[in-house]
Design an enzyme around this catalytic site. Structure first.
Site, mmCIF file in Angstrom:
data_model
loop_
_atom_site.group_PDB
_atom_site.id
_atom_site.type_symbol
_atom_site.label_atom_id
_atom_site.label_comp_id
_atom_site.label_asym_id
_atom_site.label_seq_id
_atom_site.Cartn_x
_atom_site.Cartn_y
_atom_site.Cartn_z
ATOM 1 N N CYS A 95 0.801 -1.231 0.000
ATOM 2 C CA CYS A 95 0.000 0.000 0.000
ATOM 3 C C CYS A 95 0.836 1.285 0.000
ATOM 4 C CB CYS A 95 -0.994 -0.055 1.153
ATOM 5 S SG CYS A 95 -2.424 1.010 0.897
ATOM 6 N N ARG A 98 -12.461 6.437 -0.465
ATOM 7 C CA ARG A 98 -11.429 5.423 -0.224
ATOM 8 C C ARG A 98 -11.891 4.066 -0.767
ATOM 9 N NH1 ARG A 98 -7.661 7.369 3.009
ATOM 10 N NH2 ARG A 98 -6.719 5.321 3.284
ATOM 11 N N HIS A 132 -3.431 -5.559 2.721
ATOM 12 C CA HIS A 132 -3.013 -5.662 4.117
ATOM 13 C C HIS A 132 -3.646 -6.937 4.656
ATOM 14 C CE1 HIS A 132 -1.536 -1.508 4.608
ATOM 15 N NE2 HIS A 132 -2.563 -1.103 3.906
HETATM 16 N N1 GLN Z 1 -2.118 6.825 2.462
HETATM 17 C C1 GLN Z 1 -2.250 5.981 1.326
HETATM 18 C C2 GLN Z 1 -3.625 6.014 0.715
HETATM 19 O O1 GLN Z 1 -4.572 6.365 1.380
HETATM 20 C C3 GLN Z 1 -1.854 4.542 1.715
HETATM 21 C C4 GLN Z 1 -2.812 3.898 2.674
HETATM 22 C C5 GLN Z 1 -2.350 2.565 3.210
HETATM 23 O O2 GLN Z 1 -1.156 2.283 3.277
HETATM 24 N N2 GLN Z 1 -3.301 1.754 3.657
HETATM 25 O O3 GLN Z 1 -3.789 5.692 -0.439
#
Ligand code: GLN
Length: 253
Positions: free
Chosen positions: A92, A134, A205
């Site tokens: 990520c 998101r 993750h």
């Molecule tokens: N901050 C980054 C995003 O929101 C990565 C997020 C993460 O590592 N889960 O895309």
């Protein structure tokens, strides 16, 4: 037979149990008789070439900004590590930092190392139909390449939570998997992750490797091959519970 695994910026990038990836590699290597040392590499005071495998996890945009500055000084050593076909896993936020750039939802551009030919942008059109800020939820994806190790499992499962949408910009970089459930790299092309040589990058993750023991073994295979220069025989270990967890995750859609 000793191996050193380096966990880059573990104090800043370590979301949703990312550290479990490194612990899984250690566990599966030790079961096969290898001695394993994990080192957390939290500032710039380390030498990339001392490690047999590297890991970098995910984090908030703010943390990524800090790490981007620290990573800059490691660009040529890290590029050499990857060109030498040593294995690395990036999840990520760490994935985004190995790409060319990440434009955050606050319109700040975080420069990446450009080792992976990918760019990442947070969603901009807040008024668009079906707008989703998101990309969050469970992911099931089918691997896009054959594994060296013997395995009847060819899927990846995990959990994603990111605002960045990642797109591959050059055929030098390939994808990791095709998405069956969830989003993966972005909300349009149904592809997940990126690969260049033995650098694997993923949005998953969860953490990724405990639930995907076949993929953990593929990374172990490549790590041993790079270290000792010959294809290793990987002794079968008892991972009935891990495979059961993987198969349960496959039924989520
Ligand atoms: N901050 C980054 C995003 O929101 C990565 C997020 C993460 O590592 N889960 O895309």
């Amino acid at each position: 037979m000793k191996l050193k695994l380096g966990h880059l910026f573990a104090d800043k990038l370590n979301l949703y149990g990312d550290m479990g990836n490194v612990l899984t590699l250690k566990y599966r290597l030790e079961k096969r008789g290898y001695e394993v040392e994990i080192e957390q590499l939290n500032d710039s005071n380390f030498t990339i070439s001392n490690y047999d495998f590297l890991f970098i996890g995910g984090g908030q945009d703010k943390e990524q900004q800090n790490v981007a500055k620290l990573l800059e000084s490691k660009k040529s050593d890290l590029s050499k590590f990857i060109e030498d076909e040593k294995p690395m896993l990036a999840i990520c936020g760490g994935y985004q930092l190995l790409g060319e750039s990440y434009l955050t939802s606050d319109k700040e551009t975080i420069s990446g190392l450009g080792i992976l030919n990918v760019i990442t942008k947070a969603k901009e059109e807040k008024n668009a139909k079906n707008f989703q800020d998101r990309l969050v939820g469970n992911v099931v994806a089918e691997l896009d390449f054959p594994l060296h190790i013997e395995s009847s499992v060819t899927t990846l499962v995990g959990f994603e939570n990111h605002s960045g949408r990642t797109f591959i910009t050059d055929s030098r970089t390939s994808t990791l998997a095709t998405v069956k459930l969830g989003f993966g790299n972005n909300d349009t092309d149904k592809k997940e992750g990126a690969r260049y040589k033995n650098l694997f990058a993923s949005y998953l993750h969860g953490s990724l490797l405990p639930k995907n023991p076949h993929f953990a073994d593929e990374i172990i295979y490549l790590t041993l091959l790079a270290k000792f220069g010959k294809a290793p025989e990987l002794k079968k270990i008892d991972d009935v519970i891990e495979i059961r967890a993987h198969k349960k995750a496959l039924t989520l859609h």
